[in-house]
Design a protein around this motif. Structure first.
Motif, PDB file in Angstrom:
ATOM      1  N   LEU A 119       0.826  -1.206   0.000  1.00  0.00           N
ATOM      2  CA  LEU A 119       0.000   0.000   0.000  1.00  0.00           C
ATOM      3  C   LEU A 119       0.865   1.264   0.000  1.00  0.00           C
ATOM      4  CD1 LEU A 119      -2.863  -0.957   2.511  1.00  0.00           C
ATOM      5  CD2 LEU A 119      -3.107  -0.512   0.057  1.00  0.00           C
ATOM      6  N   LEU A 120       1.899   1.255   0.832  1.00  0.00           N
ATOM      7  CA  LEU A 120       2.791   2.420   0.886  1.00  0.00           C
ATOM      8  C   LEU A 120       3.506   2.636  -0.438  1.00  0.00           C
ATOM      9  CD1 LEU A 120       4.288   2.054   4.482  1.00  0.00           C
ATOM     10  CD2 LEU A 120       2.649   3.778   3.701  1.00  0.00           C
ATOM     11  N   GLU A 121       3.978   1.553  -1.051  1.00  0.00           N
ATOM     12  CA  GLU A 121       4.679   1.653  -2.337  1.00  0.00           C
ATOM     13  C   GLU A 121       3.755   2.161  -3.454  1.00  0.00           C
ATOM     14  OE1 GLU A 121       6.517  -2.146  -3.045  1.00  0.00           O
ATOM     15  OE2 GLU A 121       8.067  -1.784  -1.559  1.00  0.00           O
ATOM     16  N   SER A 122       2.460   1.874  -3.350  1.00  0.00           N
ATOM     17  CA  SER A 122       1.510   2.343  -4.376  1.00  0.00           C
ATOM     18  C   SER A 122       1.061   3.776  -4.127  1.00  0.00           C
ATOM     19  CB  SER A 122       0.301   1.410  -4.441  1.00  0.00           C
ATOM     20  OG  SER A 122      -0.469   1.552  -3.260  1.00  0.00           O
ATOM     21  N   GLY A 123       1.522   4.383  -3.039  1.00  0.00           N
ATOM     22  CA  GLY A 123       1.178   5.772  -2.754  1.00  0.00           C
ATOM     23  C   GLY A 123      -0.048   5.932  -1.888  1.00  0.00           C
TER      24      GLY A 123
END
Length: 137
Positions: A119-123
């Motif tokens: 989730l963090l990597e997808s923004g």
């Protein structure tokens, strides 16, 4: 403890001549016996304990069992009774269940970590929803 009970008393007349040796007879059976021999049998009968009398040994007797056999295989003894074996197996199963539960909890935590990282990597920086984990024992 060791005990014994008198169930019968028998006598037999033995001589040096094999043809004069009598069969075993009950202590009360004196038919056809000379008066002198009857007197001797009665003396012996009076000195002996009564039929039906029980005796208990003063000293305790121990008999070895298979429980004294040493077996080098861990947690295996031929003297364990079935109830004790079942109890030990139940304890082992409970311990295995706890280990399995911890492994599953760790796997769930790893999956949650991977989900949050994705989730963090997808923004997506929205607040995380904490999943409810089942209570562990």
């Amino acid at each position: 403890s060791l005990s014994s009970k008198i169930v019968s008393i028998k006598w037999r007349f033995i001589t040096v001549k094999p043809e004069q040796i009598t069969d075993w007879r009950d202590i009360q059976d004196t038919d056809g016996v000379t008066d002198r021999l009857v007197v001797e049998i009665e003396k012996c009968r009076d000195a002996l304990p009564a039929i039906g009398k029980a005796f208990r040994a003063k000293r305790k007797i121990t008999i070895p069992t298979d429980g004294v056999v040493y077996e080098s295989e861990l947690a295996h003894c031929s003297s364990l009774e079935p109830g004790m074996i079942e109890l030990q197996e139940t304890k082992i199963q409970a311990a295995e269940a706890k280990v399995t539960r911890r492994i599953l909890d760790n796997q769930l935590l790893e999956l949650e970590y991977e989900r949050r990282r994705a989730l963090l990597e997808s923004g997506d920086f929205s607040p995380f929803q904490t999943p409810e984990l089942p209570e562990s024992e």
